[in-house]
Design a protein around this motif. Structure first.
Motif, short mmCIF file in Angstrom:
data_model
loop_
_atom_site.label_atom_id
_atom_site.label_comp_id
_atom_site.label_asym_id
_atom_site.label_seq_id
_atom_site.Cartn_x
_atom_site.Cartn_y
_atom_site.Cartn_z
N SER A 17 0.84 -1.20 0.00
CA SER A 17 0.00 0.00 0.00
C SER A 17 0.87 1.25 0.00
O SER A 17 1.86 1.34 0.74
N LYS A 21 1.19 2.61 -7.00
CA LYS A 21 0.65 1.84 -8.13
C LYS A 21 -0.37 2.67 -8.92
O LYS A 21 -0.30 2.78 -10.15
N SER A 23 -0.81 5.85 -8.86
CA SER A 23 -0.18 7.05 -9.41
C SER A 23 0.59 6.76 -10.69
O SER A 23 0.57 7.56 -11.63
N ASN A 34 -1.67 13.05 -8.53
CA ASN A 34 -2.40 13.61 -7.40
C ASN A 34 -1.62 13.36 -6.12
O ASN A 34 -1.27 12.22 -5.82
N ASN A 35 -1.34 14.42 -5.36
CA ASN A 35 -0.58 14.27 -4.11
C ASN A 35 -1.37 13.57 -3.01
O ASN A 35 -0.79 13.06 -2.06
N TYR A 37 -3.57 10.81 -1.12
CA TYR A 37 -3.66 9.35 -1.14
C TYR A 37 -5.08 8.88 -0.92
O TYR A 37 -5.75 9.31 0.01
N THR A 40 -6.83 2.13 -2.90
CA THR A 40 -7.58 1.34 -3.88
C THR A 40 -8.30 0.21 -3.14
O THR A 40 -7.72 -0.43 -2.27
N GLY A 66 -3.12 -2.46 -2.24
CA GLY A 66 -1.97 -2.88 -1.45
C GLY A 66 -2.36 -3.11 0.00
O GLY A 66 -1.74 -3.91 0.71
N ASP A 128 12.04 10.61 -6.74
CA ASP A 128 12.11 12.08 -6.61
C ASP A 128 12.16 12.55 -5.16
O ASP A 128 12.61 13.67 -4.88
N ALA A 159 6.36 8.55 -10.36
CA ALA A 159 5.02 8.84 -10.89
C ALA A 159 4.75 10.33 -10.82
O ALA A 159 4.05 10.89 -11.65
N1 LIG Z 1 6.84 12.01 -4.17
C1 LIG Z 1 6.15 11.05 -4.77
N2 LIG Z 1 4.96 10.67 -4.26
C2 LIG Z 1 4.28 9.68 -4.91
C3 LIG Z 1 4.79 9.05 -6.07
N3 LIG Z 1 3.90 8.10 -6.45
C4 LIG Z 1 2.89 8.17 -5.58
N4 LIG Z 1 3.10 9.11 -4.65
C5 LIG Z 1 2.20 9.46 -3.53
O1 LIG Z 1 2.14 8.33 -2.66
C6 LIG Z 1 0.82 8.18 -2.14
C7 LIG Z 1 0.28 6.78 -2.47
O2 LIG Z 1 0.15 6.67 -3.86
P1 LIG Z 1 -0.87 5.63 -4.53
O3 LIG Z 1 -0.63 5.69 -6.00
O4 LIG Z 1 -2.26 5.85 -4.06
O5 LIG Z 1 -0.35 4.26 -3.92
P2 LIG Z 1 -0.93 2.78 -4.15
O6 LIG Z 1 0.25 1.89 -4.26
O7 LIG Z 1 -1.88 2.76 -5.28
O8 LIG Z 1 -1.70 2.52 -2.77
P3 LIG Z 1 -2.89 1.44 -2.43
O9 LIG Z 1 -4.09 1.86 -3.23
O10 LIG Z 1 -3.13 1.56 -0.95
O11 LIG Z 1 -2.39 0.09 -2.80
C8 LIG Z 1 -0.02 9.32 -2.73
O12 LIG Z 1 -0.09 10.38 -1.80
C9 LIG Z 1 0.76 9.73 -3.97
O13 LIG Z 1 0.57 11.10 -4.28
C10 LIG Z 1 6.06 9.48 -6.57
O14 LIG Z 1 6.60 8.98 -7.57
N5 LIG Z 1 6.69 10.47 -5.88
#
Ligand SMILES: Nc1nc2c(ncn2[C@@H]2O[C@H](COP(=O)(O)OP(=O)(O)OP(=O)(O)O)[C@@H](O)[C@H]2O)c(=O)[nH]1
Length: 207
Positions: A17, A21, A23, A34-35, A37, A40, A66, A128, A159
């Motif tokens: 999680s 993913k 993003s 989108n910053n 969270y 999913t 996740g 980043d 992302a």
């Molecule tokens: N700085 C930064 N933040 C990121 C990046 N990718 C995702 N985030 C942030 O990390 C958080 C989680 O991102 P998600 O894409 O929702 O993560 P996920 O893996 O889909 O999470 P689950 O749905 O719980 O499985 C969010 O606040 C995003 O904005 C990245 O490449 N850099």
């Protein structure tokens, strides 16, 4: 509506999680980040039309949960996948340590015909963050694991900045294609997403 012959390639994205993913998928398909969270729940998919050597393909990319309490809803969608993407956060050691469990669970649930040679791609996301200073998993460490699992292609991505996202998904598509038998289906005509020209750096892909 007109229809063209194109092949459907199914891709599943797995990982802890919060590794990014959703993003990564949103950046690849919609060119958006989108910053905030939002977890999913279960699984959902987005599609993108791609072209290789004068042939059209539809990538159907499944984004899964996740968070443990939402995971059981997602496993039903593992079957029929042509490629599995394993994502970790380069700043979170546990997310890298968990890749093995995600890989094994996928192979158990998806029951691919040739598990030894099933195509995976590994992405180390959030490079980043803090200008790279908060990283705890080096590229060398990650690549060593990928080599030990049969030379899995590996990319470091952001992302947020779009870094390496297109290159990674191009490799994912090529690997999915390797797994797909020569079978075609009809899908409705859709509009191709135009490339945004993000900076790309391939770290390891023998596609
Ligand atoms: N700085 C930064 N933040 C990121 C990046 N990718 C995702 N985030 C942030 O990390 C958080 C989680 O991102 P998600 O894409 O929702 O993560 P996920 O893996 O889909 O999470 P689950 O749905 O719980 O499985 C969010 O606040 C995003 O904005 C990245 O490449 N850099």
């Amino acid at each position: 509506m007109a229809s063209r012959r194109r092949m459907l390639l199914k891709v599943i994205i797995l990982g802890d999680s919060g590794v990014g993913k959703t993003s990564l998928l949103n950046q690849y398909v919609n060119r958006k980040f989108n910053n905030q969270y939002k977890a999913t729940i279960g699984a959902d998919f987005l599609t993108k039309e791609i072209q290789f050597e004068d042939r059209l393909f539809t990538l159907q990319i499944w984004d899964t949960a996740g968070l443990e309490r939402f995971q059981s809803l997602g496993v039903a969608f593992y079957r029929g996948a042509d490629c599995c993407v394993l994502v970790y956060d380069v700043n979170v050691a546990k997310s890298f340590d968990d890749l093995n469990n995600w890989r094994e669970e996928f192979l158990i649930q998806a029951t691919p015909s040739d598990p030894e040679n099933f195509p995976f791609v590994v992405l180390g996301n959030k490079v980043d963050l803090d200008g790279g200073n908060s990283r705890v998993i080096s590229e060398k460490t990650a690549m060593a694991w990928c080599v030990s699992k049969g030379n899995i292609p590996h990319f470091e991505t952001s992302a947020k900045e779009g870094f390496n996202v297109d290159a990674a998904f191009e490799c994912i598509a090529k690997n999915a294609l390797k797994n797909e038998p020569e079978e075609e289906i009809y899908l409705p005509e859709t509009i191709d997403v135009v490339d945004g020209g993000w900076p790309q750096k391939s770290t390891s892909c023998e596609c």
